[in-house]
Design an enzyme around this catalytic site. Structure first.
Site, PDB file in Angstrom:
ATOM      1  N   HIS A  92       1.063  -1.227   0.102  1.00  0.00           N
ATOM      2  CA  HIS A  92       0.075   0.006  -0.093  1.00  0.00           C
ATOM      3  C   HIS A  92       0.814   1.175   0.164  1.00  0.00           C
ATOM      4  O   HIS A  92       0.168   2.295  -0.007  1.00  0.00           O
ATOM      5  CB  HIS A  92      -1.046   0.052   1.426  1.00  0.00           C
ATOM      6  CG  HIS A  92      -2.334  -0.750   0.924  1.00  0.00           C
ATOM      7  ND1 HIS A  92      -3.519  -0.083   0.282  1.00  0.00           N
ATOM      8  CD2 HIS A  92      -2.537  -2.123   1.060  1.00  0.00           C
ATOM      9  CE1 HIS A  92      -4.156  -1.044   0.156  1.00  0.00           C
ATOM     10  NE2 HIS A  92      -3.648  -2.179   0.629  1.00  0.00           N
ATOM     11  N   HIS A 140       0.558  -7.982   6.202  1.00  0.00           N
ATOM     12  CA  HIS A 140      -0.097  -8.235   4.723  1.00  0.00           C
ATOM     13  C   HIS A 140      -1.570  -8.975   5.003  1.00  0.00           C
ATOM     14  O   HIS A 140      -2.254  -8.676   3.968  1.00  0.00           O
ATOM     15  CB  HIS A 140       0.840  -9.126   3.717  1.00  0.00           C
ATOM     16  CG  HIS A 140       0.480  -8.920   2.387  1.00  0.00           C
ATOM     17  ND1 HIS A 140       0.116  -7.829   1.760  1.00  0.00           N
ATOM     18  CD2 HIS A 140       0.486  -9.632   1.204  1.00  0.00           C
ATOM     19  CE1 HIS A 140      -0.302  -8.016   0.663  1.00  0.00           C
ATOM     20  NE2 HIS A 140       0.104  -9.061   0.125  1.00  0.00           N
TER      21      HIS A 140
END
EC number: 3.1.3.16
Length: 556
Positions: free
Chosen positions: A362, A485
């Site tokens: 991200h 994650h």
């Protein structure tokens, strides 16, 4: 007849399992829902509804690759089942594959012409595609792009260029053409809109003429004044000189807690100083924890600032004697992402050895554009900070090794055997993440329970088994892989015979998952992991994804 009875029994049991799965879904127990839908599919594999429902659950877990597969299977079973296209289109949208999504929503509209929801989502998708085309038209090749960070001098109050590139005449015409494309889509061909279309076309002629001239006369290279002067009435945290102190950081945290913004001048200073430190680091950073000392690893924070403060309450503020590694995905989804990233960067400026930062999937333009960070930065600071953060994220290291024993990475391992630590050190990371290769896999891959390798449930990277983890550790003389994650119910999960730990530090992720958060403390010299879990704390009434793109919020 016995065969028919068995078939009817299977179909009946499958429906029962579907109802149980629906209840689990309503309770935000998405993994359980997937298991139950899977059991229903095993009993009746020709029911398109089961696949579409499972696709929706996969989407909630950000398993967009699996959602696309299920949506596709639903369409194969029943080409006129609109929900199959709908679920697949939503997954494509979440992955930023707007053109693929547009095709699916056009099909939904064709199958359900009078459905207002389908019409609304199609329009949002059309907007996203047109915006993408426009951005592609005006994009500048990497070789021509100027560093926005190099153009800013926060010490020179009131001066400094405000643009990171100079448009060319080709760019000007392309931009105008893209705008015309947008007008064609939204004006349509009805007579009632022709006047507006003609007026807009005239404006485009003016725009082309303006840009054509300005691209040559230096207009775009002239300085725009940055608002760096600190007003006398500003009562927030201040940096005296070039040194970020603990007192400043504490004041800034108090201001953030009370939803007060940091002045742009100090935001520039923190981000630019952090950039200089990160640029000097290798792609794989070696960390040494002295004997008798400890070290803390945190997973995804995702803009949950008040939960970040809780970590510091539980485990102490970052310092030389209390160092941290935050393992990527600092931003997006949570609506306090700017507060999170400025906090982490400020501690890095205060004491570089107090905090280490790794890149997550991200920390990229494509994700920030969709999941809220770009919109939040634009709202709370300015457009130039969007470009600045994008540059700084490209400087973040990709992985860390602690005391030559623990390998820490955001995503996971690789599609090929034989990858050495030296290969990771050699990665040129100063770019947006590619869609394949070592850098992509470091940021995106996930473990799987079965041995070997498999396709990624996310649609990017891959899934890897315990045998892959074991070989990687043996070949590099390591003991443990720590990665993040993935949301885990307890905030962590130990897999692959104890050789891999997932740690996730955003409790009650997106205010709906109900999961705990966790962090890991390592004590030198044995470096055995001590896992601490914690629950979510209250935060101001600003919903997650408040700054995300409209079309994504419609599917959340």
């Amino acid at each position: 007849m016995p065969g028919m009875e068995a078939e009817n029994s299977n179909a009946s049991r499958a429906e029962e399992l579907k109802q149980l799965a629906n209840e689990a879904f309503k309770g935000h127990k998405y993994s359980q829902a997937i298991d139950l839908y899977t059991q229903a599919i095993e009993l009746n594999g020709e029911n398109a509804v089961y696949y579409a429902n499972r696709a929706f659950a996969h989407t909630k877990l950000e398993e967009y690759g699996s959602a696309i597969q299920d949506g596709t299977r639903a369409i194969e079973i029943d080409p006129r089942y609109s929900k199959g296209y709908y679920r697949r289109g939503a997954a494509y949208l979440a992955m930023g594959k707007f053109k693929d999504a547009l095709k699916d929503f056009q099909q939904v509209k064709k199958l359900c012409p009078n459905d207002p929801d389908a019409t609304k989502k199609l329009k949002e998708c059309e907007k996203a595609v047109m915006k993408l085309k426009f951005e592609e038209a005006i994009s500048v090749p990497e070789s021509q792009r100027r560093s926005v960070a190099d153009s800013i001098d926060y010490r020179s109050v009131g001066s400094g260029p405000g643009s990171s590139y100079v448009p060319t005449k080709t760019t000007a015409v392309s931009a105008a053409a893209a705008l015309m494309g947008v007008l064609v889509v939204y004006m349509g061909t009805k007579a009632a809109t022709m006047v507006a279309a003609a007026a807009s076309a005239a404006l485009l002629v003016v725009l082309i003429t303006f840009l054509w001239g300005r691209c040559s006369d230096g207009f775009f290279t002239k300085s725009r004044t940055l608002e760096l002067e600190v007003e006398p009435q500003y009562a927030g945290a201040r940096i005296e000189g070039d040194v970020v102190t603990l007192d400043f950081v504490k004041k800034m945290l108090d201001d953030f807690k009370n939803q007060k913004n940091l002045h742009k001048r100090y935001a520039y200073q923190i981000v630019l100083q952090t950039r200089e430190m990160l640029r000097a680091l290798p792609s794989l950073v070696d960390i040494v924890v002295p004997e008798g000392k400890h070290f803390t690893v945190c997973g995804d924070v995702h803009g949950q600032f008040y939960d970040l403060l809780n970590i510091f309450e539980l485990n102490g503020l970052p310092s030389e004697d209390n160092p941290y590694l935050f393992n990527g995905d600092f931003v997006d989804r949570g609506s306090f992402s700017l507060e999170v990233i400025l906090t982490l960067f400020a501690f890095k400026c205060m004491c570089p050895s107090a905090i280490h930062l790794a890149r997550g999937n991200h920390e990229s333009k494509s994700m920030n554009k969709i999941y809220g960070f770009e919109g939040e930065v634009r709202s709370k600071l300015s457009e130039i900070f969007v470009e600045l953060f994008a540059e700084v994220f490209c400087c973040l290291p990709l992985a860390h090794v602690i005391n030559e024993k623990v390998f820490v990475v955001h995503g996971g391992l690789f599609s090929v055997d034989g990858v050495k630590l030296s290969d990771i050190r050699a990665i040129d990371r100063f770019c947006e993440p590619p869609e394949e290769g070592l850098m992509c896999e470091l940021l995106w891959s996930d473990p799987q329970p079965q041995p070997g390798r498999g396709p990624s449930k996310r649609g990017v990277g891959l899934s890897f088994g315990g045998d892959v983890t074991k070989r990687f550790l043996q070949e590099n003389n390591l003991d443990l892989v720590v990665r993040s994650h993935e949301v885990k119910d307890e905030g962590y999960e130990i897999e692959h015979d104890g050789k891999l730990i997932t740690v996730f530090s955003a409790p009650n992720y997106c205010d709906q998952m109900g999961n705990k958060g966790a962090f890991i403390r390592f004590e030198a010299p044995d470096m055995k992991p001590n896992i601490v879990t914690f629950s979510a704390v209250p935060h101001p009434d600003v919903k997650p994804m408040a700054y995300a793109n409209n079309f994504l919020r419609m599917f959340s």
